[in-house]
Design a protein around this motif. Structure first.
Motif, PDB file in Angstrom:
ATOM      1  N   LEU A  15      11.084   2.188  71.474  1.00  0.00           N
ATOM      2  CA  LEU A  15      10.514   0.927  70.987  1.00  0.00           C
ATOM      3  C   LEU A  15      11.601   0.039  70.373  1.00  0.00           C
ATOM      4  O   LEU A  15      11.739  -1.148  70.713  1.00  0.00           O
ATOM      5  CB  LEU A  15       9.418   1.214  69.945  1.00  0.00           C
ATOM      6  N   VAL A  16      12.366   0.641  69.454  1.00  0.00           N
ATOM      7  CA  VAL A  16      13.387  -0.127  68.733  1.00  0.00           C
ATOM      8  C   VAL A  16      14.436  -0.660  69.721  1.00  0.00           C
ATOM      9  O   VAL A  16      14.809  -1.832  69.683  1.00  0.00           O
ATOM     10  CB  VAL A  16      14.046   0.739  67.643  1.00  0.00           C
ATOM     11  N   LYS A  19      13.039  -3.530  71.904  1.00  0.00           N
ATOM     12  CA  LYS A  19      12.954  -4.789  71.173  1.00  0.00           C
ATOM     13  C   LYS A  19      14.340  -5.385  70.957  1.00  0.00           C
ATOM     14  O   LYS A  19      14.536  -6.604  71.055  1.00  0.00           O
ATOM     15  CB  LYS A  19      12.273  -4.565  69.803  1.00  0.00           C
ATOM     16  N   LEU A  20      15.300  -4.500  70.643  1.00  0.00           N
ATOM     17  CA  LEU A  20      16.674  -4.966  70.391  1.00  0.00           C
ATOM     18  C   LEU A  20      17.259  -5.618  71.651  1.00  0.00           C
ATOM     19  O   LEU A  20      17.837  -6.711  71.576  1.00  0.00           O
ATOM     20  CB  LEU A  20      17.554  -3.773  69.968  1.00  0.00           C
ATOM     21  N   ASN A  23      15.532  -8.993  72.156  1.00  0.00           N
ATOM     22  CA  ASN A  23      15.889  -9.998  71.162  1.00  0.00           C
ATOM     23  C   ASN A  23      17.360 -10.414  71.239  1.00  0.00           C
ATOM     24  O   ASN A  23      17.717 -11.510  70.828  1.00  0.00           O
ATOM     25  CB  ASN A  23      15.572  -9.504  69.752  1.00  0.00           C
ATOM     26  N   SER A  24      18.174  -9.481  71.747  1.00  0.00           N
ATOM     27  CA  SER A  24      19.599  -9.825  71.838  1.00  0.00           C
ATOM     28  C   SER A  24      19.938 -10.465  73.185  1.00  0.00           C
ATOM     29  O   SER A  24      21.105 -10.630  73.518  1.00  0.00           O
ATOM     30  CB  SER A  24      20.449  -8.568  71.654  1.00  0.00           C
ATOM     31  N   THR A 113      22.859  -0.978  67.523  1.00  0.00           N
ATOM     32  CA  THR A 113      22.538  -2.164  66.712  1.00  0.00           C
ATOM     33  C   THR A 113      22.755  -3.428  67.528  1.00  0.00           C
ATOM     34  O   THR A 113      23.301  -3.375  68.645  1.00  0.00           O
ATOM     35  CB  THR A 113      23.457  -2.213  65.470  1.00  0.00           C
ATOM     36  N   SER A 114      22.348  -4.541  66.935  1.00  0.00           N
ATOM     37  CA  SER A 114      22.520  -5.837  67.604  1.00  0.00           C
ATOM     38  C   SER A 114      24.001  -6.117  67.844  1.00  0.00           C
ATOM     39  O   SER A 114      24.401  -6.681  68.854  1.00  0.00           O
ATOM     40  CB  SER A 114      21.909  -6.963  66.756  1.00  0.00           C
TER      41      SER A 114
END
Lengths: 134, 588
Positions: A15-16, A19-20, A23-24, A113-114
């Protein structure tokens, strides 16, 4: 076109990461697999018109990341596959092992991470898939 | 005036009968017991003197018919009547000649014209006495001359002032090699060797009128030098001031003295410069001599040491044995006192051993001669060795070590009881060969032990320290730490290996247990780190997502996931703690 596959048995991680990636602006539709075997199936029937970036978890039940990598070697589209190894903890043995697989373009210790996403876009092998906004 | 001693025989030589009767009368007045014999001619007198020797006196008339010359007559008479005084009777006219006859050996002369009885008797008496004294004097002179001439000691007479030889005896001639004539042309200075000339000159000057004795060196005619003692007296020699000197050749004596001195010096050096301590004492320990080496051995000088009794220096505990040993000297000439302690100047003790020789019978030594050697260093070494052996024995008993002693040359291996108590081999099991021991090594260790031992044997260091497994009587193996020491001969060949086999099985097992636990803990740690990191990584990922994209949808769902992951993390950590506690080493 670069398709991104998330292969992880952890629901929250998928999930994370999904989404990352959205969004990125890494990819619009990340393709998620809970089981490595599902990803094998997908890739076996995948078109070689595309390139595939795999975010592959090492520790998974039934078929772990290493076994999955061995499967990729058998695939017809293996030239179009790039692997990003992802693990909650990377030890020395894993890194040694990774040298045997030329598919592996990088190692990332969770979480992604982003910032990781931005760095990935800059990798020479991936850069062509991310045209610079002018 | 009378004679009491026997008959007085008188020869009267007188051709004139009247005169003869007159003389007979005179003599008759004075002498009761006289016997007169008359000779009328020289020839008659001569016959009587040759045949008879009892005349005490001769009365001679110078006018005899058969002799013309009076002087000839007197001379002949004197030579005929040796030892008999002759009184000449003469006429007044011949007075001068009468006086002259005295120098020819006549005792007295009387004038016939003045002749009377008392005068004649007196003259006869004096003449006889004077002749007696003369005889005695010449006898004495003869004796003294013989003493000089035939003395076994060389003698000579020197001029008092010039030191010329006036007379030398046979012994001097024999000793010095000069003839009488050569001597008489020399002075005694010619005999002096140059080095003593001044000395003897001054002695002579100091004693110019005295007797003196001294010892000097003289040159013989052949150039050799002799040592002599001289005794010199001033004398009157035929009216001449002189010295009579007696010589005693002491060259042989000097040589003997010199030889003795050398020999004495040598022995003295042997005693005084030797490191051994030499003492002379009696049975009561009273010292009469201590050699200077006492200073070196005990710090007490010989002068100090001799002030005390020998026993004073001996350690109380050793005194009895020393005295007992010394008593054996009554039966044995020489004894040895093995080890005892003597006190030093700083009140420490030195170990010595002494050989005592009984020389009480020897008048020069007259005591017990003790020759002592310092053996402290030797004793110290010996004590060290004994201590170390004792310690080794104690250690061997105290530890569980198996002591091995391998005689390389004869391939004989000996063990202490450890082989039985630790490895379980009974005395009957054990074969005392190197091969038997080798066979007990674990096959996997055998080659390693062999090559290591070879290396050590060739190396300079003589110590082995190696671990291996050694088979017990029951077939199981024990871990052994072997510490061995190689004893080498002068050619650096290993002749003996002394070793201690320490049973380290328990230690080895313990180490194994620790290692097992370690790896288990490592496992746990590794696994758990992954497990732990999984929820943590999720939380971090979620937080990063919300932070990076504040307007992300479904934020409440993301927060819920954070919460869930945090709880999961909490559970995992509690679980790890519990598991780790379980895996903690349990004491044996």
């Amino acid at each position: 076109m670069l398709k991104v596959l998330i292969i992880d048995d952890d629901d929250i991680v998928r999930l994370v990461q999904g989404k990352l990636l959205q969004n990125s602006n890494f990819t619009k539709e990340p393709i998620k697999f809970k089981r490595a075997s599902e990803a094998v199936e997908y890739l076996n029937s995948a078109s070689n018109e595309h390139h595939y970036l795999l975010m592959l978890d090492i520790n998974m039940p039934i078929m772990n990341g290493w076994e999955f990598l061995d499967e990729i070697e058998k695939m017809t589209i293996k030239e179009n596959v790039y692997v990003l190894m992802v693990s909650s903890s990377i030890d020395y043995n894993d890194k040694e092992k990774a040298k045997k697989y030329n598919k592996i373009i990088n190692f990332i210790e969770k979480p992604i991470t982003s910032k990781n996403c931005e760095q990935l876009k800059e990798l020479p092998i991936l850069k062509p898939f991310f045209p610079q906004p002018n | 005036m009378t004679y009491t001693t026997g008959v007085l025989d008188i020869l009267v030589i007188e051709d004139h009968i009247g005169d003869y009767i007159l003389i007979e009368e005179y003599l008759g007045e004075e002498h009761l017991d006289i016997k007169l014999t008359r000779a009328a001619t020289f020839q008659e007198a001569k016959d009587k003197l040759v045949n008879t020797h009892n005349y005490k006196v001769v009365l001679l008339d110078l006018s005899l018919p058969d002799v013309e010359n009076n002087e000839t007559l007197v001379k002949n008479m004197v030579s005929l009547s040796t030892n008999i005084p002759i009184i000449v009777l003469t006429g007044f006219a011949n007075k001068e000649f009468g006086v002259k006859t005295l120098s020819l050996g006549i005792s007295d002369y009387l004038l016939k014209d003045e002749l009377n009885a008392p005068q004649l008797a007196k003259s006869i008496f004096y003449s006889i006495e004077r002749k007696n004294i003369d005889l005695k004097l010449s006898e004495s002179e003869r004796k003294y001359k013989a003493l000089f001439d035939f003395s076994p000691y060389p003698m000579w007479v020197l001029d008092k002032h010039t030191l010329e030889f006036l007379k030398v005896n046979d012994a001097a001639i024999k000793l010095y090699g000069y003839s009488t004539n050569e001597f008489l042309s020399m002075t005694v200075r010619d005999l002096w060797v140059s080095e003593i000339k001044e000395e003897i000159q001054s002695i002579w000057q100091e004693n110019y009128h005295e007797k003196f004795n001294t010892s000097v060196k003289h040159l013989k005619k052949d150039g050799s030098i002799i040592h002599v003692e001289i005794l010199s007296n001033p004398i009157d020699f035929d009216g001449r001031a002189a010295r009579i000197t007696q010589i005693k050749d002491i060259t042989g004596q000097k040589d003997a003295e010199q030889a003795l001195k050398h020999s004495e010096k040598r022995f003295k050096a042997l005693v005084q410069d030797a490191s051994d301590l030499i003492m002379i004492m009696d049975f009561a320990g009273n010292l009469t001599y201590v050699s200077p080496s006492s200073k070196q051995m005990t710090g007490v000088s010989d002068i100090e040491m001799i002030k005390n009794n020998f026993f004073y220096y001996i350690h109380e505990e050793d005194l009895k044995s020393v005295k007992e040993n010394m008593l054996k000297l009554h039966e044995k000439k020489r004894i040895k006192i093995p080890i005892y302690r003597i006190k030093t100047a700083n009140n420490k003790w030195r170990y010595i051993e002494t050989i005592i020789t009984n020389l009480s019978e020897d008048p020069i030594v007259n005591g017990l001669v003790a020759n002592s050697r310092d053996i402290t260093e030797f004793i110290k070494q010996e004590n060290k060795l004994i201590d170390s052996l004792k310690r080794y024995d104690i250690v061997a008993k105290a530890t569980s070590d198996t002591i091995t002693d391998y005689d390389v040359v004869n391939d004989k291996m000996y063990y202490n009881e450890g082989l039985e108590s630790i490895f379980g081999y009974s005395k009957n099991d054990i074969e005392n060969t190197g091969a038997w021991w080798n066979e007990k090594l674990h096959p996997e260790d055998r080659e390693r032990v062999r090559s290591y031992s070879e290396d050590v044997k060739n190396a300079k260091s003589g110590n082995i320290q190696i671990e291996y497994r050694f088979r017990c009587a029951d077939g199981s193996y024990k871990y052994v730490l072997d510490r061995s020491y190689l004893i080498k001969d002068e050619k650096t060949n290993t002749v003996r290996i002394i070793g201690a086999m320490q049973d380290i099985t328990e230690i080895q097992n313990y180490i194994q247990t620790i290692e097992d636990h370690n790896s288990r803990l490592k496992d746990i740690a590794w696994t758990q780190s992954h497990v732990v990191r999984a929820p943590l990584a999720r939380i971090m990922g979620l937080v990063d997502l919300i932070q990076s994209y504040p307007n992300i949808d479904e934020q409440s769902q993301l927060l819920k996931h954070i919460n869930t992951s945090a709880r999961e993390l909490d559970d995992i950590i509690r679980n790890i703690t519990r598991k780790t506690e379980d895996a903690t080493l349990k004491p044996r």
